[in-house]
Design a protein around this motif. Structure first.
Motif, mmCIF file in Angstrom:
data_model
loop_
_atom_site.group_PDB
_atom_site.id
_atom_site.type_symbol
_atom_site.label_atom_id
_atom_site.label_comp_id
_atom_site.label_asym_id
_atom_site.label_seq_id
_atom_site.Cartn_x
_atom_site.Cartn_y
_atom_site.Cartn_z
ATOM 1 N N ASP A 11 0.836 -1.206 0.000
ATOM 2 C CA ASP A 11 0.000 0.000 0.000
ATOM 3 C C ASP A 11 0.865 1.248 0.000
ATOM 4 O O ASP A 11 0.600 2.202 -0.723
ATOM 5 N N LEU A 15 1.143 4.058 -3.074
ATOM 6 C CA LEU A 15 0.805 5.460 -2.856
ATOM 7 C C LEU A 15 2.027 6.364 -2.898
ATOM 8 O O LEU A 15 1.961 7.521 -2.552
ATOM 9 N N GLN A 25 -4.160 14.024 -4.639
ATOM 10 C CA GLN A 25 -4.741 12.777 -4.141
ATOM 11 C C GLN A 25 -3.645 11.893 -3.562
ATOM 12 O O GLN A 25 -3.828 11.249 -2.536
ATOM 13 N N ASN A 26 -2.496 11.875 -4.207
ATOM 14 C CA ASN A 26 -1.359 11.102 -3.729
ATOM 15 C C ASN A 26 -0.908 11.624 -2.364
ATOM 16 O O ASN A 26 -0.642 10.843 -1.452
ATOM 17 N N GLY A 29 -3.406 10.585 0.249
ATOM 18 C CA GLY A 29 -3.229 9.173 0.560
ATOM 19 C C GLY A 29 -2.058 8.950 1.504
ATOM 20 O O GLY A 29 -2.149 8.148 2.444
ATOM 21 N N ASP A 88 -9.206 2.074 1.281
ATOM 22 C CA ASP A 88 -8.270 2.672 0.328
ATOM 23 C C ASP A 88 -7.984 4.103 0.776
ATOM 24 O O ASP A 88 -8.891 4.935 0.826
ATOM 25 N N ALA A 89 -6.741 4.386 1.073
ATOM 26 C CA ALA A 89 -6.357 5.703 1.582
ATOM 27 C C ALA A 89 -6.740 6.823 0.619
ATOM 28 O O ALA A 89 -7.000 7.947 1.041
ATOM 29 N N GLU A 90 -6.795 6.534 -0.661
ATOM 30 C CA GLU A 90 -7.145 7.549 -1.653
ATOM 31 C C GLU A 90 -8.628 7.911 -1.621
ATOM 32 O O GLU A 90 -9.036 8.892 -2.231
#
Length: 140
Positions: A11, A15, A25-26, A29, A88-90
């Protein structure tokens, strides 16, 4: 890969700088991953970016500024406590807005009806014509 709530090296690599097409977004995340690891500063940065929009959403639903402030505090605390449930961190923004909408509607259902504050910036949307005119039918 482990259960959805676990953060793995895969993960973190996904990311990294080549992970997402959108740098914002990155970055979000990466902040989420750091917050999951207990980094309060990373979580504070996330909240600083999202709290004004969460407040506006809750105010739009609740039509009461003082109650909205309390609800937003509860939402942010809930987000911190449930951060491990985010798969999902995003998807942090969507996840946080879902929590906010769900919690606001829950609060709205649990309270007695009240009118909006007179000085509130919230507006109540209603019919522009008399109710009986809205339901009348004309048959010819």
């Amino acid at each position: 890969m482990g259960p959805p709530s676990e953060t793995t090296d895969h993960d973190r690599t996904r990311l990294g700088t080549a992970g997402a097409a959108d740098p914002a977004q990155n970055e979000e995340g990466n902040l989420v991953l750091r917050a999951r690891d207990g980094d309060l500063l990373a979580f504070a940065i996330l909240l600083e970016a999202h709290e004004p929009l969460i407040f506006e959403l809750c105010l739009w639903i609740l039509h009461h500024e003082a109650e909205t402030k309390l609800v937003v505090d509860e939402i942010l605390l809930t987000a911190w406590r449930r951060l491990d449930s985010l798969r999902d961190a995003e998807d942090f923004s969507s996840w946080l807005f879902w929590i906010a909408a769900h919690h606001s509607h829950f609060v709205l259902r649990g309270r007695p009806p009240r009118s909006p504050q007179p000085d509130s910036s919230a507006t109540v949307v209603g019919p522009r014509r008399a109710p009986e005119a809205a339901f009348s039918t004309h048959r010819r």
